[in-house]
Design an enzyme around this catalytic site. Structure first.
Site, short mmCIF file in Angstrom:
data_model
loop_
_atom_site.label_atom_id
_atom_site.label_comp_id
_atom_site.label_asym_id
_atom_site.label_seq_id
_atom_site.Cartn_x
_atom_site.Cartn_y
_atom_site.Cartn_z
N HIS A 81 0.80 -1.23 0.00
CA HIS A 81 0.00 0.00 0.00
C HIS A 81 0.83 1.28 0.00
O HIS A 81 0.28 2.37 0.07
CB HIS A 81 -0.94 0.01 1.21
CG HIS A 81 -0.23 0.18 2.53
ND1 HIS A 81 0.31 -0.88 3.22
CD2 HIS A 81 0.06 1.29 3.27
CE1 HIS A 81 0.88 -0.43 4.33
NE2 HIS A 81 0.76 0.87 4.38
C1 UD1 Z 1 -1.89 5.52 6.11
C2 UD1 Z 1 -0.56 6.00 6.66
C3 UD1 Z 1 0.51 4.95 6.41
C4 UD1 Z 1 0.09 3.60 6.94
C5 UD1 Z 1 -1.26 3.23 6.40
C6 UD1 Z 1 -1.68 1.96 7.10
C7 UD1 Z 1 -0.10 8.43 6.54
C8 UD1 Z 1 0.66 9.47 5.81
N1 UD1 Z 1 -0.11 7.22 5.96
O1 UD1 Z 1 -1.75 5.39 4.69
O2 UD1 Z 1 1.71 5.33 7.08
O3 UD1 Z 1 1.04 2.65 6.53
O4 UD1 Z 1 -2.21 4.27 6.70
O5 UD1 Z 1 -2.70 1.28 6.53
O6 UD1 Z 1 -0.63 8.70 7.58
N2 UD1 Z 1 -9.32 4.86 2.47
C9 UD1 Z 1 -10.51 4.18 2.50
N3 UD1 Z 1 -11.01 3.85 3.74
C10 UD1 Z 1 -10.41 4.18 4.89
C11 UD1 Z 1 -9.21 4.88 4.83
C12 UD1 Z 1 -8.68 5.22 3.62
O7 UD1 Z 1 -11.09 3.85 1.48
O8 UD1 Z 1 -10.95 3.84 5.97
C13 UD1 Z 1 -8.74 5.19 1.15
C14 UD1 Z 1 -9.08 6.60 0.69
O9 UD1 Z 1 -9.27 6.57 -0.69
C15 UD1 Z 1 -7.81 7.37 1.01
C16 UD1 Z 1 -6.73 6.31 0.82
O10 UD1 Z 1 -7.33 5.08 1.23
O11 UD1 Z 1 -7.63 8.46 0.18
C17 UD1 Z 1 -5.47 6.58 1.63
O12 UD1 Z 1 -5.78 6.75 3.04
P1 UD1 Z 1 -4.80 7.60 3.99
O13 UD1 Z 1 -5.23 7.50 5.38
O14 UD1 Z 1 -4.61 8.98 3.42
O15 UD1 Z 1 -3.40 6.92 3.79
P2 UD1 Z 1 -3.01 5.39 3.77
O16 UD1 Z 1 -2.51 5.05 2.42
O17 UD1 Z 1 -4.12 4.59 4.34
N1 UDP Z 2 -2.88 -6.05 9.14
C1 UDP Z 2 -4.14 -6.57 9.35
N2 UDP Z 2 -4.91 -6.90 8.27
C2 UDP Z 2 -4.48 -6.73 6.99
C3 UDP Z 2 -3.18 -6.21 6.79
C4 UDP Z 2 -2.41 -5.86 7.89
O1 UDP Z 2 -4.56 -6.75 10.49
O2 UDP Z 2 -5.23 -7.04 6.07
C5 UDP Z 2 -2.07 -5.66 10.32
C6 UDP Z 2 -0.69 -6.25 10.39
O3 UDP Z 2 -0.70 -7.54 10.95
C7 UDP Z 2 0.01 -5.25 11.29
C8 UDP Z 2 -0.60 -3.92 10.86
O4 UDP Z 2 -1.83 -4.27 10.24
O5 UDP Z 2 -0.32 -5.49 12.65
C9 UDP Z 2 0.30 -3.20 9.90
O6 UDP Z 2 -0.37 -2.09 9.41
P1 UDP Z 2 -0.16 -1.52 7.94
O7 UDP Z 2 0.58 -2.47 7.10
O8 UDP Z 2 -1.50 -1.05 7.49
O9 UDP Z 2 0.68 -0.19 8.21
P2 UDP Z 2 2.25 0.10 8.34
O10 UDP Z 2 2.78 -0.78 9.41
O11 UDP Z 2 2.85 -0.11 7.00
O12 UDP Z 2 2.28 1.54 8.69
#
Ligand code: UD1
Ligand code: UDP
Length: 365
Positions: free
Chosen positions: A208
Protein backbone atom coordinates in the site's frame (compact mmCIF):
# COMPACT_ATOMS: atom_id res chain seq x y z
CA UNK A 1 -3.84 12.83 42.19
CA UNK A 2 -5.01 10.87 39.14
CA UNK A 3 -3.16 11.91 35.99
CA UNK A 4 -5.04 12.13 32.71
CA UNK A 5 -3.32 10.49 29.73
CA UNK A 6 -4.67 11.21 26.25
CA UNK A 7 -3.99 8.51 23.64
CA UNK A 8 -4.38 9.58 20.02
CA UNK A 9 -5.00 6.95 17.32
CA UNK A 10 -6.08 7.29 13.72
CA UNK A 11 -5.25 4.43 11.37
CA UNK A 12 -4.81 0.66 11.26
CA UNK A 13 -1.18 0.42 12.42
CA UNK A 14 -1.97 2.54 15.50
CA UNK A 15 -4.54 0.23 16.99
CA UNK A 16 -2.30 -2.75 17.78
CA UNK A 17 0.20 -0.30 19.32
CA UNK A 18 -2.35 1.53 21.48
CA UNK A 19 -4.26 -1.54 22.70
CA UNK A 20 -1.58 -2.84 25.12
CA UNK A 21 -0.97 0.62 26.57
CA UNK A 22 -4.69 1.22 27.02
CA UNK A 23 -5.01 -2.09 28.84
CA UNK A 24 -2.08 -1.35 31.10
CA UNK A 25 -3.36 2.15 31.89
CA UNK A 26 -6.75 0.68 32.82
CA UNK A 27 -4.95 -1.68 35.22
CA UNK A 28 -3.63 1.42 36.98
CA UNK A 29 -6.76 3.52 36.93
CA UNK A 30 -6.25 4.65 40.50
CA UNK A 31 -3.32 6.70 39.31
CA UNK A 32 -3.65 7.10 35.52
CA UNK A 33 -6.81 7.84 33.60
CA UNK A 34 -6.76 7.15 29.85
CA UNK A 35 -8.67 9.36 27.46
CA UNK A 36 -8.87 7.89 23.94
CA UNK A 37 -9.16 10.06 20.83
CA UNK A 38 -9.69 8.50 17.37
CA UNK A 39 -9.06 11.00 14.58
CA UNK A 40 -10.98 8.96 12.00
CA UNK A 41 -8.08 8.96 9.50
CA UNK A 42 -9.14 5.36 8.80
CA UNK A 43 -12.89 4.86 8.98
CA UNK A 44 -13.79 1.65 7.10
CA UNK A 45 -14.86 -1.04 9.53
CA UNK A 46 -12.15 -3.38 8.19
CA UNK A 47 -9.42 -0.83 8.94
CA UNK A 48 -10.75 0.49 12.24
CA UNK A 49 -13.75 -0.77 14.26
CA UNK A 50 -12.81 -4.41 13.70
CA UNK A 51 -9.49 -3.84 15.52
CA UNK A 52 -11.22 -2.21 18.47
CA UNK A 53 -13.39 -5.32 18.81
CA UNK A 54 -10.61 -7.89 18.30
CA UNK A 55 -8.10 -6.11 20.53
CA UNK A 56 -10.64 -5.18 23.21
CA UNK A 57 -10.00 -1.45 22.92
CA UNK A 58 -12.80 0.55 24.55
CA UNK A 59 -14.87 2.86 22.36
CA UNK A 60 -13.00 6.15 21.85
CA UNK A 61 -14.01 8.95 24.20
CA UNK A 62 -13.81 11.26 21.22
CA UNK A 63 -14.11 10.55 17.49
CA UNK A 64 -13.00 13.37 15.21
CA UNK A 65 -14.19 11.89 11.90
CA UNK A 66 -11.57 13.65 9.77
CA UNK A 67 -11.52 11.08 6.93
CA UNK A 68 -9.31 11.12 3.85
CA UNK A 69 -7.73 13.98 1.92
CA UNK A 70 -4.41 15.29 0.70
CA UNK A 71 -1.65 15.38 3.32
CA UNK A 72 -2.25 19.07 4.01
CA UNK A 73 -6.02 18.66 4.17
CA UNK A 74 -5.92 15.64 6.44
CA UNK A 75 -3.22 17.02 8.73
CA UNK A 76 -4.93 20.41 8.98
CA UNK A 77 -8.32 18.87 9.71
CA UNK A 78 -6.88 16.73 12.50
CA UNK A 79 -5.14 19.77 13.99
CA UNK A 80 -8.30 21.88 13.85
CA UNK A 81 -10.54 19.19 15.30
CA UNK A 82 -8.22 18.11 18.09
CA UNK A 83 -7.18 21.55 19.36
CA UNK A 84 -10.39 22.49 21.20
CA UNK A 85 -10.83 19.17 23.03
CA UNK A 86 -7.14 19.02 24.04
CA UNK A 87 -7.31 22.55 25.33
CA UNK A 88 -10.54 21.90 27.22
CA UNK A 89 -9.38 18.63 28.78
CA UNK A 90 -5.76 19.69 29.38
CA UNK A 91 -4.47 16.15 29.87
CA UNK A 92 -1.25 15.66 31.84
CA UNK A 93 0.21 13.82 28.85
CA UNK A 94 -0.61 13.23 25.17
CA UNK A 95 0.64 9.93 23.72
CA UNK A 96 1.03 9.42 19.98
CA UNK A 97 2.04 6.23 18.15
CA UNK A 98 4.03 5.40 15.02
CA UNK A 99 4.34 7.65 12.01
CA UNK A 100 0.99 8.44 10.43
CA UNK A 101 -0.45 11.89 9.75
CA UNK A 102 -2.57 11.69 12.91
CA UNK A 103 0.65 11.19 14.93
CA UNK A 104 2.33 14.35 13.68
CA UNK A 105 -0.83 16.49 13.65
CA UNK A 106 -1.67 15.67 17.27
CA UNK A 107 1.95 16.17 18.32
CA UNK A 108 2.13 19.69 16.90
CA UNK A 109 -1.15 20.74 18.50
CA UNK A 110 -0.31 19.22 21.88
CA UNK A 111 3.04 21.00 22.05
CA UNK A 112 1.59 24.37 21.03
CA UNK A 113 -0.84 23.97 23.93
CA UNK A 114 2.18 23.35 26.16
CA UNK A 115 1.05 19.82 26.92
CA UNK A 116 3.58 17.07 27.61
CA UNK A 117 4.03 14.73 24.65
CA UNK A 118 5.13 11.08 24.46
CA UNK A 119 5.99 9.27 21.22
CA UNK A 120 5.73 5.49 21.15
CA UNK A 121 7.99 4.03 18.40
CA UNK A 122 10.40 6.95 18.42
CA UNK A 123 13.72 7.20 16.60
CA UNK A 124 12.98 5.09 13.52
CA UNK A 125 14.41 6.57 10.32
CA UNK A 126 14.33 5.45 6.69
CA UNK A 127 16.36 8.53 5.66
CA UNK A 128 13.98 8.76 2.72
CA UNK A 129 12.18 12.07 2.88
CA UNK A 130 10.01 11.22 -0.11
CA UNK A 131 8.22 8.91 2.30
CA UNK A 132 5.49 10.89 4.09
CA UNK A 133 5.97 8.87 7.27
CA UNK A 134 9.62 10.00 7.53
CA UNK A 135 8.49 13.63 7.85
CA UNK A 136 5.95 12.60 10.48
CA UNK A 137 8.65 10.74 12.45
CA UNK A 138 11.17 13.58 12.37
CA UNK A 139 8.67 16.25 13.43
CA UNK A 140 7.10 14.14 16.16
CA UNK A 141 10.45 13.12 17.66
CA UNK A 142 11.68 16.70 17.58
CA UNK A 143 8.70 17.76 19.68
CA UNK A 144 8.31 14.83 22.07
CA UNK A 145 9.23 15.07 25.75
CA UNK A 146 9.33 11.30 26.26
CA UNK A 147 10.61 9.11 23.43
CA UNK A 148 9.84 5.41 23.76
CA UNK A 149 12.14 3.45 21.46
CA UNK A 150 11.53 0.00 19.96
CA UNK A 151 14.96 -1.01 18.61
CA UNK A 152 18.65 -0.11 18.87
CA UNK A 153 18.69 2.00 15.68
CA UNK A 154 16.16 4.35 17.29
CA UNK A 155 18.55 5.00 20.18
CA UNK A 156 21.41 5.63 17.75
CA UNK A 157 19.44 8.05 15.56
CA UNK A 158 18.08 10.09 18.45
CA UNK A 159 21.55 10.39 19.98
CA UNK A 160 22.98 11.45 16.61
CA UNK A 161 20.24 14.08 16.30
CA UNK A 162 21.20 15.51 19.67
CA UNK A 163 18.06 14.53 21.57
CA UNK A 164 18.95 14.72 25.28
CA UNK A 165 19.47 11.24 26.74
CA UNK A 166 17.10 11.95 29.60
CA UNK A 167 14.15 12.10 27.19
CA UNK A 168 14.90 8.70 25.64
CA UNK A 169 13.67 5.35 26.99
CA UNK A 170 14.40 1.95 25.44
CA UNK A 171 11.10 0.24 26.20
CA UNK A 172 10.87 -2.27 23.32
CA UNK A 173 8.31 -2.98 20.64
CA UNK A 174 4.74 -2.42 21.78
CA UNK A 175 3.29 -3.98 18.62
CA UNK A 176 4.81 -7.25 19.77
CA UNK A 177 2.82 -6.97 23.03
CA UNK A 178 -0.33 -7.32 20.94
CA UNK A 179 1.16 -10.14 18.91
CA UNK A 180 2.19 -12.10 22.00
CA UNK A 181 -1.17 -11.75 23.70
CA UNK A 182 -3.16 -12.70 20.59
CA UNK A 183 -1.05 -15.42 19.01
CA UNK A 184 -2.87 -18.39 20.51
CA UNK A 185 -6.22 -16.97 19.49
CA UNK A 186 -4.88 -16.22 16.01
CA UNK A 187 -3.50 -19.74 15.59
CA UNK A 188 -7.05 -21.04 16.09
CA UNK A 189 -8.47 -18.78 13.40
CA UNK A 190 -10.03 -20.69 10.50
CA UNK A 191 -9.03 -18.35 7.67
CA UNK A 192 -6.79 -20.93 5.97
CA UNK A 193 -9.73 -23.35 5.67
CA UNK A 194 -12.01 -20.63 4.41
CA UNK A 195 -9.51 -19.60 1.72
CA UNK A 196 -8.60 -23.25 1.00
CA UNK A 197 -4.93 -22.59 1.72
CA UNK A 198 -2.50 -25.16 3.09
CA UNK A 199 -0.12 -24.29 5.90
CA UNK A 200 3.35 -23.48 4.52
CA UNK A 201 2.17 -23.59 0.94
CA UNK A 202 1.16 -20.02 0.17
CA UNK A 203 2.54 -16.50 0.24
CA UNK A 204 0.86 -13.75 2.27
CA UNK A 205 1.20 -10.32 0.76
CA UNK A 206 0.32 -6.67 1.41
CA UNK A 207 1.17 -3.55 -0.57
CA UNK A 208 0.00 0.00 0.00
CA UNK A 209 2.98 2.39 -0.03
CA UNK A 210 2.31 5.38 -2.32
CA UNK A 211 5.73 4.84 -3.96
CA UNK A 212 4.60 1.37 -5.08
CA UNK A 213 0.95 1.87 -5.88
CA UNK A 214 0.37 5.48 -6.91
CA UNK A 215 2.21 5.28 -10.22
CA UNK A 216 0.54 3.27 -12.98
CA UNK A 217 3.69 1.82 -14.59
CA UNK A 218 5.31 0.82 -11.30
CA UNK A 219 2.13 -0.80 -10.04
CA UNK A 220 1.60 -2.67 -13.30
CA UNK A 221 5.19 -3.96 -13.30
CA UNK A 222 5.00 -5.02 -9.65
CA UNK A 223 1.71 -6.85 -10.14
CA UNK A 224 3.04 -8.60 -13.26
CA UNK A 225 5.98 -9.85 -11.24
CA UNK A 226 3.67 -10.94 -8.42
CA UNK A 227 1.44 -12.69 -10.96
CA UNK A 228 4.48 -14.64 -12.17
CA UNK A 229 5.45 -15.63 -8.63
CA UNK A 230 1.87 -16.79 -8.01
CA UNK A 231 2.24 -19.40 -10.75
CA UNK A 232 4.55 -21.21 -8.34
CA UNK A 233 2.70 -20.75 -5.05
CA UNK A 234 -0.70 -19.21 -4.34
CA UNK A 235 -0.56 -15.62 -3.10
CA UNK A 236 -3.19 -14.18 -0.78
CA UNK A 237 -3.30 -10.39 -0.92
CA UNK A 238 -5.65 -8.57 1.47
CA UNK A 239 -5.80 -5.35 -0.46
CA UNK A 240 -5.60 -1.90 1.17
CA UNK A 241 -8.25 0.55 -0.11
CA UNK A 242 -5.54 2.88 -1.49
CA UNK A 243 -4.28 0.05 -3.71
CA UNK A 244 -7.78 -1.12 -4.65
CA UNK A 245 -8.60 2.42 -5.73
CA UNK A 246 -5.48 2.58 -7.92
CA UNK A 247 -6.31 -0.74 -9.61
CA UNK A 248 -9.67 0.73 -10.59
CA UNK A 249 -8.23 4.09 -11.64
CA UNK A 250 -5.52 2.47 -13.77
CA UNK A 251 -7.86 -0.13 -15.27
CA UNK A 252 -5.82 -3.02 -13.84
CA UNK A 253 -8.48 -5.70 -13.56
CA UNK A 254 -7.50 -8.45 -11.14
CA UNK A 255 -4.66 -6.13 -10.19
CA UNK A 256 -3.08 -6.95 -13.55
CA UNK A 257 -1.56 -10.10 -12.12
CA UNK A 258 -3.25 -13.06 -13.79
CA UNK A 259 -5.68 -15.13 -11.82
CA UNK A 260 -3.80 -16.89 -9.03
CA UNK A 261 -3.39 -13.89 -6.78
CA UNK A 262 -6.27 -13.97 -4.29
CA UNK A 263 -7.17 -10.30 -4.04
CA UNK A 264 -9.36 -10.02 -0.98
CA UNK A 265 -10.54 -7.18 1.26
CA UNK A 266 -8.34 -6.22 4.23
CA UNK A 267 -8.65 -8.86 6.93
CA UNK A 268 -8.80 -8.54 10.71
CA UNK A 269 -5.82 -8.65 13.04
CA UNK A 270 -6.24 -12.29 14.09
CA UNK A 271 -6.78 -13.41 10.52
CA UNK A 272 -3.69 -11.62 9.29
CA UNK A 273 -1.57 -12.96 12.15
CA UNK A 274 -2.72 -16.46 11.20
CA UNK A 275 -1.93 -15.82 7.54
CA UNK A 276 1.57 -14.59 8.41
CA UNK A 277 2.35 -17.28 10.91
CA UNK A 278 1.79 -20.18 8.48
CA UNK A 279 3.00 -18.60 5.24
CA UNK A 280 6.05 -19.91 3.36
CA UNK A 281 6.99 -16.27 3.12
CA UNK A 282 5.48 -12.82 3.43
CA UNK A 283 5.81 -10.26 0.64
CA UNK A 284 5.10 -6.71 1.80
CA UNK A 285 5.86 -3.01 1.85
CA UNK A 286 4.33 -2.52 5.31
CA UNK A 287 6.31 -1.24 8.26
CA UNK A 288 4.71 -3.30 11.00
CA UNK A 289 4.62 -6.54 9.06
CA UNK A 290 8.44 -6.52 8.75
CA UNK A 291 8.49 -6.66 12.56
CA UNK A 292 5.76 -9.24 13.04
CA UNK A 293 7.42 -11.67 10.61
CA UNK A 294 10.72 -11.24 12.45
CA UNK A 295 9.03 -12.16 15.71
CA UNK A 296 7.28 -15.13 14.08
CA UNK A 297 10.46 -16.32 12.33
CA UNK A 298 8.77 -16.21 8.92
CA UNK A 299 10.87 -15.01 5.96
CA UNK A 300 9.83 -11.51 4.85
CA UNK A 301 10.63 -9.99 1.47
CA UNK A 302 10.15 -6.24 1.63
CA UNK A 303 9.41 -4.49 -1.64
CA UNK A 304 11.02 -1.18 -0.71
CA UNK A 305 14.38 0.53 -1.22
CA UNK A 306 14.94 1.07 2.50
CA UNK A 307 13.56 0.34 5.93
CA UNK A 308 13.18 2.38 9.09
CA UNK A 309 13.25 -0.92 11.02
CA UNK A 310 16.78 -2.26 10.40
CA UNK A 311 16.64 -4.68 13.34
CA UNK A 312 14.35 -6.80 11.18
CA UNK A 313 17.19 -7.11 8.64
CA UNK A 314 20.22 -7.18 10.95
CA UNK A 315 18.70 -9.63 13.42
CA UNK A 316 15.43 -10.82 11.95
CA UNK A 317 14.05 -12.58 8.89
CA UNK A 318 13.61 -9.54 6.65
CA UNK A 319 15.23 -8.90 3.26
CA UNK A 320 14.94 -5.47 1.64
CA UNK A 321 14.89 -6.28 -2.04
CA UNK A 322 13.82 -2.98 -3.61
CA UNK A 323 11.06 -2.71 -6.18
CA UNK A 324 12.77 -4.03 -9.28
CA UNK A 325 10.83 -7.13 -10.41
CA UNK A 326 14.03 -9.12 -11.04
CA UNK A 327 15.23 -8.41 -7.51
CA UNK A 328 11.88 -9.36 -5.98
CA UNK A 329 11.87 -12.62 -7.93
CA UNK A 330 15.45 -13.36 -6.85
CA UNK A 331 14.61 -12.73 -3.18
CA UNK A 332 11.57 -15.02 -3.39
CA UNK A 333 13.61 -17.68 -5.23
CA UNK A 334 16.15 -17.62 -2.46
CA UNK A 335 13.43 -18.41 0.12
CA UNK A 336 12.01 -21.15 -2.12
CA UNK A 337 15.54 -22.60 -2.31
CA UNK A 338 15.52 -22.95 1.47
CA UNK A 339 17.78 -19.95 2.04
CA UNK A 340 15.21 -17.88 3.96
CA UNK A 341 16.72 -16.10 6.96
CA UNK A 342 16.23 -17.69 10.37
CA UNK A 343 16.96 -14.65 12.47
CA UNK A 344 16.39 -13.93 16.12
CA UNK A 345 14.00 -11.74 18.08
CA UNK A 346 15.42 -8.28 18.90
CA UNK A 347 15.87 -7.23 22.53
CA UNK A 348 12.75 -6.19 24.44
CA UNK A 349 10.34 -7.51 21.83
CA UNK A 350 8.90 -9.60 24.62
CA UNK A 351 5.29 -8.62 25.24
CA UNK A 352 6.07 -6.33 28.21
CA UNK A 353 6.62 -2.96 26.56
CA UNK A 354 3.36 -1.40 27.79
CA UNK A 355 4.27 -2.33 31.38
CA UNK A 356 7.67 -0.65 31.02
CA UNK A 357 6.08 2.49 29.56
CA UNK A 358 3.50 2.76 32.33
CA UNK A 359 6.20 2.29 34.97
CA UNK A 360 8.03 5.26 33.44
CA UNK A 361 4.83 7.33 33.30
CA UNK A 362 4.41 6.74 37.02
CA UNK A 363 7.88 8.17 37.57
CA UNK A 364 7.68 11.19 35.31
CA UNK A 365 4.10 12.42 35.69
C1 UD1 B 1 -1.89 5.52 6.11
C2 UD1 B 1 -0.56 6.00 6.66
C3 UD1 B 1 0.51 4.95 6.41
C4 UD1 B 1 0.09 3.60 6.94
C5 UD1 B 1 -1.26 3.23 6.40
C6 UD1 B 1 -1.68 1.96 7.10
C7 UD1 B 1 -0.10 8.43 6.54
C8 UD1 B 1 0.66 9.47 5.81
N1 UD1 B 1 -0.11 7.22 5.96
O1 UD1 B 1 -1.75 5.39 4.69
O2 UD1 B 1 1.71 5.33 7.08
O3 UD1 B 1 1.04 2.65 6.53
O4 UD1 B 1 -2.21 4.27 6.70
O5 UD1 B 1 -2.70 1.28 6.53
O6 UD1 B 1 -0.63 8.70 7.58
N2 UD1 B 1 -9.32 4.86 2.47
C9 UD1 B 1 -10.51 4.18 2.50
N3 UD1 B 1 -11.01 3.85 3.74
C10 UD1 B 1 -10.41 4.18 4.89
C11 UD1 B 1 -9.21 4.88 4.83
C12 UD1 B 1 -8.68 5.22 3.62
O7 UD1 B 1 -11.09 3.85 1.48
O8 UD1 B 1 -10.95 3.84 5.97
C13 UD1 B 1 -8.74 5.19 1.15
C14 UD1 B 1 -9.08 6.60 0.69
O9 UD1 B 1 -9.27 6.57 -0.69
C15 UD1 B 1 -7.81 7.37 1.01
C16 UD1 B 1 -6.73 6.31 0.82
O10 UD1 B 1 -7.33 5.08 1.23
O11 UD1 B 1 -7.63 8.46 0.18
C17 UD1 B 1 -5.47 6.58 1.63
O12 UD1 B 1 -5.78 6.75 3.04
P1 UD1 B 1 -4.80 7.60 3.99
O13 UD1 B 1 -5.23 7.50 5.38
O14 UD1 B 1 -4.61 8.98 3.42
O15 UD1 B 1 -3.40 6.92 3.79
P2 UD1 B 1 -3.01 5.39 3.77
O16 UD1 B 1 -2.51 5.05 2.42
O17 UD1 B 1 -4.12 4.59 4.34
N1 UDP C 1 -2.88 -6.05 9.14
C1 UDP C 1 -4.14 -6.57 9.35
N2 UDP C 1 -4.91 -6.90 8.27
C2 UDP C 1 -4.48 -6.73 6.99
C3 UDP C 1 -3.18 -6.21 6.79
C4 UDP C 1 -2.41 -5.86 7.89
O1 UDP C 1 -4.56 -6.75 10.49
O2 UDP C 1 -5.23 -7.04 6.07
C5 UDP C 1 -2.07 -5.66 10.32
C6 UDP C 1 -0.69 -6.25 10.39
O3 UDP C 1 -0.70 -7.54 10.95
C7 UDP C 1 0.01 -5.25 11.29
C8 UDP C 1 -0.60 -3.92 10.86
O4 UDP C 1 -1.83 -4.27 10.24
O5 UDP C 1 -0.32 -5.49 12.65
C9 UDP C 1 0.30 -3.20 9.90
O6 UDP C 1 -0.37 -2.09 9.41
P1 UDP C 1 -0.16 -1.52 7.94
O7 UDP C 1 0.58 -2.47 7.10
O8 UDP C 1 -1.50 -1.05 7.49
O9 UDP C 1 0.68 -0.19 8.21
P2 UDP C 1 2.25 0.10 8.34
O10 UDP C 1 2.78 -0.78 9.41
O11 UDP C 1 2.85 -0.11 7.00
O12 UDP C 1 2.28 1.54 8.69
Amino acid sequence: MIKKVALVVGARPNFMKAAPLMRELLRHKNTLQPWLIHTGQHYDRALSQLFFEELGIPEPDLYLGVGSGTHAEQTARIMMEIEGPLQAQAPDLVVVFGDINSTMAAAIVAKKLNLKLAHVEAGLRSFDETMPEEINRIVTDRLADYLFVSEQSGLDHLAAEGVPAKKIYFTGNIMIDSLVSNLTLARNNDILDRLELTSGEYIAMTMHRPSNVDDRESLRDLMRCIGDISKRLPIVFPCHPRTRKRFEEFGLTDGGSGNRVMLIDPVGYLEFLKLQSEARLVLTDSGGIQEETTYLGIPCVTMRENTERPATVDLGTNVICGTDPAAITAAVDSVFAGKGKKGRIPDLWDGHTAERIVAILHEVL
